[in-house]
Design an enzyme around this catalytic site. Structure first.
Site, mmCIF file in Angstrom:
data_model
loop_
_atom_site.group_PDB
_atom_site.id
_atom_site.type_symbol
_atom_site.label_atom_id
_atom_site.label_comp_id
_atom_site.label_asym_id
_atom_site.label_seq_id
_atom_site.Cartn_x
_atom_site.Cartn_y
_atom_site.Cartn_z
ATOM 1 N N ASP A 25 16.318 11.797 -7.907
ATOM 2 C CA ASP A 25 17.752 12.045 -7.670
ATOM 3 C C ASP A 25 18.166 11.865 -6.211
ATOM 4 O O ASP A 25 19.188 12.409 -5.787
ATOM 5 C CB ASP A 25 18.140 13.451 -8.149
ATOM 6 N N HIS A 58 0.813 -1.207 0.000
ATOM 7 C CA HIS A 58 0.000 0.000 0.000
ATOM 8 C C HIS A 58 0.858 1.274 0.000
ATOM 9 O O HIS A 58 0.328 2.387 0.017
ATOM 10 C CB HIS A 58 -0.920 -0.036 1.234
ATOM 11 N N LYS A 113 -4.710 10.268 5.222
ATOM 12 C CA LYS A 113 -4.392 9.490 6.416
ATOM 13 C C LYS A 113 -3.375 10.288 7.226
ATOM 14 O O LYS A 113 -2.198 10.361 6.863
ATOM 15 C CB LYS A 113 -3.795 8.124 6.058
ATOM 16 N N LYS A 130 3.263 4.447 -1.033
ATOM 17 C CA LYS A 130 3.278 5.388 -2.148
ATOM 18 C C LYS A 130 4.452 6.335 -1.984
ATOM 19 O O LYS A 130 4.560 7.021 -0.963
ATOM 20 C CB LYS A 130 1.993 6.221 -2.194
ATOM 21 N N HIS A 163 -9.759 10.587 1.718
ATOM 22 C CA HIS A 163 -8.738 9.560 1.512
ATOM 23 C C HIS A 163 -7.445 9.874 2.262
ATOM 24 O O HIS A 163 -6.516 9.073 2.256
ATOM 25 C CB HIS A 163 -8.450 9.397 0.011
ATOM 26 N N ASP A 199 -0.829 16.229 20.549
ATOM 27 C CA ASP A 199 -0.431 17.304 21.460
ATOM 28 C C ASP A 199 0.003 18.586 20.764
ATOM 29 O O ASP A 199 0.753 19.393 21.337
ATOM 30 C CB ASP A 199 0.699 16.825 22.381
#
Length: 521
Positions: free
Chosen positions: A182, A175, A419, A177, A417, A424
């Site tokens: 470079d 999952h 996440k 991404k 979508h 704190d």
């Protein structure tokens, strides 16, 4: 007419024989896989990216520079600019890559980079590349372009047959991404490569969040890419895909040309030209926020059921974020806390830690079965003291929509979508990790922990502002039943069931909630 009991027996035997034959098609041996590794950042210091980043990094030793990519167009621009700006390497890793407008344009950007001598390594989870087999096989023949497929399917069409014969293996997915140029700059976060993540086409927009990073964390990410690239689940495309036919490469180039010439793509390019990130970059005003940043990721061996040497990502994440003292603000599209999670939140609330959560409402959720896994925990969460919000759809006021497109919660047509969570007001996580059993136990995940009060409080501020505009607050009424509060300015509307949904959909979710599949969600 009564059928004889044995009438369909030969057909059943034939189907079973086919399935057994398919089941016998094991993955090919990993022969002739070449070793390759990320180029050390010291060796790419003289590239355009290296020269531009060096003075910034030298002024902030030990820290990494971060730019939040909330706006969908900015997120596309950032990837396109890294692909165009790379001079040495591009290391790209994704769960889903669609052959649509943005997927075609970014695939073409990688191809053009390879044409000018950049080494391109493309690692894709094999479950999310529908329709790309011939294009990837063709690109893999380029001397500067190598494709690997993570945890691949042996049968290419229809792929779902693989789940019938190899479900325990194929249920585990990569999952992660990331998009790294470079070994100097990288983009990680929640977005896959498809139109719905970048505000292209006519479909709904996924409200998502990525970060563009420079500095020491980029080398951490590159090392992690190497770990996946060299893992036992990363198969060279030539071992899995049908051999590229003569003319396939020309077809890939022609598809890109036709895509870029289409009216839909032209409109998107014009919209992207208004990107604030592009404007700030051209004017030299792209302001990085510098802070200590650490990478957390799963060991790729997780998909093989092997115990990681340094702990799962969920454990790394818990350790990196520390023990909350005052507040947790959590955004997760697919949120299934489980009984154990509810107890953790209950314990935190008892200690005086205020917990706020934003997830998708049923009307915004693109996976009803996942919503069923979450819905049964709403009342226990509220009883534990958690403040709960669900993303809703806003009536189509032009000014409101335009405003929301620039923020974390997205436009009125969005499904959440992103996440991310904050602790704190000091520490922020951004990555691919959903707060559900699948992210914890089944899929591999990746993310950054950012020690920045400035970014953390920015995220918390967006949460507070947008929760009022784009979310229902879920509460318990005087009878201990769920209510959804919709606020539009001074107006307040209350609902006694999931707003914006029909009876059939609500019944379907109720039925799904009784299925013993929570561990798979």
């Amino acid at each position: 007419m009564i059928n004889r009991p044995g009438k369909y027996f030969p057909r059943v035997v034939a189907v079973l024989a086919i399935l057994l034959a398919i089941g016998g098609c094991a993955l090919p041996p990993m022969t002739d896989r070449t070793d390759s590794y990320s180029v050390p950042s010291e060796q790419t210091a003289d590239t355009r990216l290296g020269r531009a980043i060096a003075p910034l990094a030298q002024a902030h030793p030990g820290d990494s520079g971060i730019v939040l990519l909330e706006n969908a167009h900015d997120a596309f621009v950032a990837r396109a600019l890294l692909a165009e700006g790379a001079e040495a390497t591009l290391d790209v890793q994704y769960y889903i890559w669609q052959y649509d407008i943005t997927g075609t344009m970014l695939l073409d950007a990688l191809y053009r980079a390879a044409e000018r001598g950049v080494r391109v390594r493309l690692l894709l989870d094999d479950n999310g590349i529908t329709g790309l087999d011939s294009a990837l096989a063709a690109l893999n023949t380029h001397p500067n372009f190598e494709v690997r497929l993570f945890n691949p399917f042996v049968v290419r069409n229809p792929k779902w047959i693989g789940f019938l014969t190899s479900f325990p293996r194929l249920n585990h997915r990569m999952h992660n991404k990331s998009f790294t140029a470079d070994n100097q700059a990288t983009i990680i976060g929640g977005r896959n490569i498809a139109d719905e993540y970048f505000g292209a086409g006519s479909g709904a927009l996924f409200a998502d969040l990525d970060v563009l990073a420079i500095g020491p964390v980029v080398s951490e990410l590159s090392d992690d890419f190497d770990r996946y690239w060299s893992s036992a689940s990363a198969y060279p495309a030539a071992l899995i895909l049908p051999e590229a036919a003569e003319g396939d490469m020309a077809s890939v180039v022609e598809t890109a040309r036709e895509c870029s010439a289409s009216s839909e793509a032209s409109r998107y390019v014009c919209a992207v030209a208004e990107s604030a990130l592009l404007k700030n970059l051209l004017e030299g005003n792209l302001g990085f926020i510098w802070a200590p940043v650490s990478m957390v990721s799963d060991d790729p061996a997780k998909v093989l059921g092997k115990k990681p040497k340094n702990g799962s990502m969920s454990r790394q994440l818990a350790e990196a974020m520390g023990s909350p003292e005052h507040s947790i603000t959590l955004v997760s599209p697919y949120f299934i806390p489980t009984k154990a999670g509810v107890e953790i939140f209950r314990s935190l609330e008892r200690k005086g830690v205020h917990v706020r959560i934003l997830t998708n409402s049923l009307e915004a959720n693109d996976v009803a079965m996942v919503h069923a896994g979450y819905a049964k925990y709403r009342k226990p969460l509220l009883e534990a003291g958690v403040q709960l919000f669900e993303l809703r759809k806003v009536p189509g006021e032009e000014s409101v929509e335009r405003k929301l497109q620039d923020n974390l919660m997205g436009s009125s047509s969005s499904s959440l979508h992103a996440k991310t969570f904050a602790v704190d007001g000091k520490r922020l996580f951004v990555g691919s990790f959903n707060f559900d059993p699948r992210s914890v136990h089944i899929n591999t995940e990746l993310g950054f922990v950012i020690e920045s009060p400035e970014l953390t409080q920015m995220m918390e501020g967006h949460f507070e502002e947008q929760a009022r505009i784009t979310a229902y607050e879920v509460v318990l009424d005087g009878s201990d039943d769920l209510q959804w509060i919709e606020r539009n300015g001074d107006e307040e509307v209350r609902y006694s069931h999931d707003p914006g949904t029909g009876l059939f959909k609500r019944m379907l979710v109720s039925i799904f909630s009784f299925l013993p599949i929570e561990h798979l969600l």
